[in-house]
Design an enzyme around this catalytic site. Sequence first.
Site, PDB file in Angstrom:
ATOM      1  N   THR A  91      48.781  75.696 104.823  1.00 38.60           N
ATOM      2  CA  THR A  91      49.525  75.806 103.568  1.00 38.60           C
ATOM      3  C   THR A  91      49.487  77.231 103.024  1.00 38.60           C
ATOM      4  OG1 THR A  91      48.943  73.512 103.114  1.00 38.60           O
ATOM      5  CG2 THR A  91      49.848  74.772 101.293  1.00 38.60           C
ATOM      6  N   THR A 102      51.112  69.336 104.924  1.00 35.26           N
ATOM      7  CA  THR A 102      51.208  69.069 103.482  1.00 35.26           C
ATOM      8  C   THR A 102      52.629  69.366 103.001  1.00 35.26           C
ATOM      9  OG1 THR A 102      50.651  71.342 102.870  1.00 35.26           O
ATOM     10  CG2 THR A 102      48.812  69.804 103.132  1.00 35.26           C
ATOM     11  N   CYS A 123      48.034  70.744 109.494  1.00 32.62           N
ATOM     12  CA  CYS A 123      47.184  70.881 108.306  1.00 32.62           C
ATOM     13  C   CYS A 123      45.764  70.935 108.850  1.00 32.62           C
ATOM     14  CB  CYS A 123      47.348  69.693 107.355  1.00 32.62           C
ATOM     15  SG  CYS A 123      46.051  69.667 106.096  1.00 32.62           S
ATOM     16  N   CYS A 165      44.170  77.762 107.372  1.00 33.26           N
ATOM     17  CA  CYS A 165      44.793  76.879 106.381  1.00 33.26           C
ATOM     18  C   CYS A 165      46.292  77.082 106.525  1.00 33.26           C
ATOM     19  CB  CYS A 165      44.350  77.251 104.965  1.00 33.26           C
ATOM     20  SG  CYS A 165      45.287  76.376 103.677  1.00 33.26           S
ATOM     21  N   LYS A 184      38.305  66.376 103.024  1.00 39.49           N
ATOM     22  CA  LYS A 184      37.744  67.285 102.018  1.00 39.49           C
ATOM     23  C   LYS A 184      36.486  66.689 101.379  1.00 39.49           C
ATOM     24  CE  LYS A 184      41.997  69.823 100.968  1.00 39.49           C
ATOM     25  NZ  LYS A 184      41.566  71.155 101.435  1.00 39.49           N
ATOM     26  N   ARG A 189      46.745  75.162  96.264  1.00 38.16           N
ATOM     27  CA  ARG A 189      47.943  75.657  96.926  1.00 38.16           C
ATOM     28  C   ARG A 189      49.138  74.729  96.736  1.00 38.16           C
ATOM     29  NH1 ARG A 189      42.972  75.959  97.526  1.00 38.16           N
ATOM     30  NH2 ARG A 189      42.937  74.653  99.359  1.00 38.16           N
TER      31      ARG A 189
END
Lengths: 234, 234
Positions: free
Chosen positions: B85, B127, B197, B83, B167, B49
């Site tokens: 983003t 982000t 985020c 999410c 992650k 993304r």
Amino acid sequence: MKKVLGVLGGMGPLATVDFLHKLIDETPAQRDDQHLPVIAWSVPQIPDRPAAITGNGESPLPALLAGIRTLKDAGAIAIAIPCNTAHYWYDELVREGGLPIIHIADAALDELRAHKMTGKTVGLIATRGTLAAGFFQQRLAAAGFECITNSDAEMDEVELPAILHVKRNELDAAGALLTIAVEKLIARGAGGVILGCTETPVVLDRMPAGLSARCVDATRALAKASVKWWKQHG
Amino acid sequence: MKKVLGVLGGMGPLATVDFLHKLIDETPAQRDDQHLPVIAWSVPQIPDRPAAITGNGESPLPALLAGIRTLKDAGAIAIAIPCNTAHYWYDELVREGGLPIIHIADAALDELRAHKMTGKTVGLIATRGTLAAGFFQQRLAAAGFECITNSDAEMDEVELPAILHVKRNELDAAGALLTIAVEKLIARGAGGVILGCTETPVVLDRMPAGLSARCVDATRALAKASVKWWKQHG
């Protein structure tokens, strides 16, 4: 269509989340896209499994098959079911669902062997439905283990209330009761204990470390087996 | 077909699990079948993304729309996307996906107001893609708040590494870095900080309690908003 691992869940919802978490834990990954592609069907509106097994309620089989069909239509090429009791219908689910299902008890047995269990007595924490299905006991016997379970009174007073507490998200209460259930089995000679109801490992971290080290988490075992399956076939 | 809440996830997988967990946490339930019926599409093989937003990569929009279509075919009547983003493509996803999508920033703003923020300066952890999309800043401005973010250097050295650690499931390292990112914003006058985020609230419990109490968890806010939506429309 993207191939995915189908997760037939919702029995209960927290056990499904616990499984999805362990699937990530057991996947060696540095980036998002190295994790398994998964679709999780978590629909808790399924006829009560223990009631159906004891002949006191509607069968959940049609609802479970509808779940598998939905997952298949969404790209699933194999199914994991983070609910031990639902494995009562394993044969019908494989035959009528038309997809391979990674069996939670096979996974737990693999884990038990890897643990290098001392002795040959294994404790089994499971619902009456799972015990009635007999798939754990059969596999343990075939592998040369003797299986012991909590007494009827312990099931009613300790084990089943622990499971209900998890379903209500009352985790401290559940952990305290599960500790007692495991202690009883170890006191009767179990060299290791299979947590064969997916609600129970949710509170493994609330048990004394000395006890939790003796337990095989069937949910984590299913996650490991799923990652292994996906590596070979996905 | 059973109506379900569709969860468009996998960006990243742990954030999706965190959302599913919070959905259970925020649902008043005594039994399995009082929990929301959910299907979660957690397919992390989606074009990056942030890279797409900065013009350095393929758009994830087709993959995201394929996910929504899969969820719709499986019975979804509304979508939650854990999410932030991905909300960059919110308008296209609603228009082309044909389902209502519960917006994570609307949910976070509701939560911020409920927190009775002191002062009018709000810190935003997000982000570069989410910041470029501008949906948080627009909503904060409309609600009379001033929005501050980490500096470019802090983003590169603290915030983005924290996200990457999540992650990779390296949660202690992520928690330590997120603590620094939040401290910087509070030192510059933020009365509260939005964790915008979904990787970041995963390590909220690894932050000092005094700091975590000042944070709005956008993932939990989305879970609350989803439960509320389901109660009205499900």
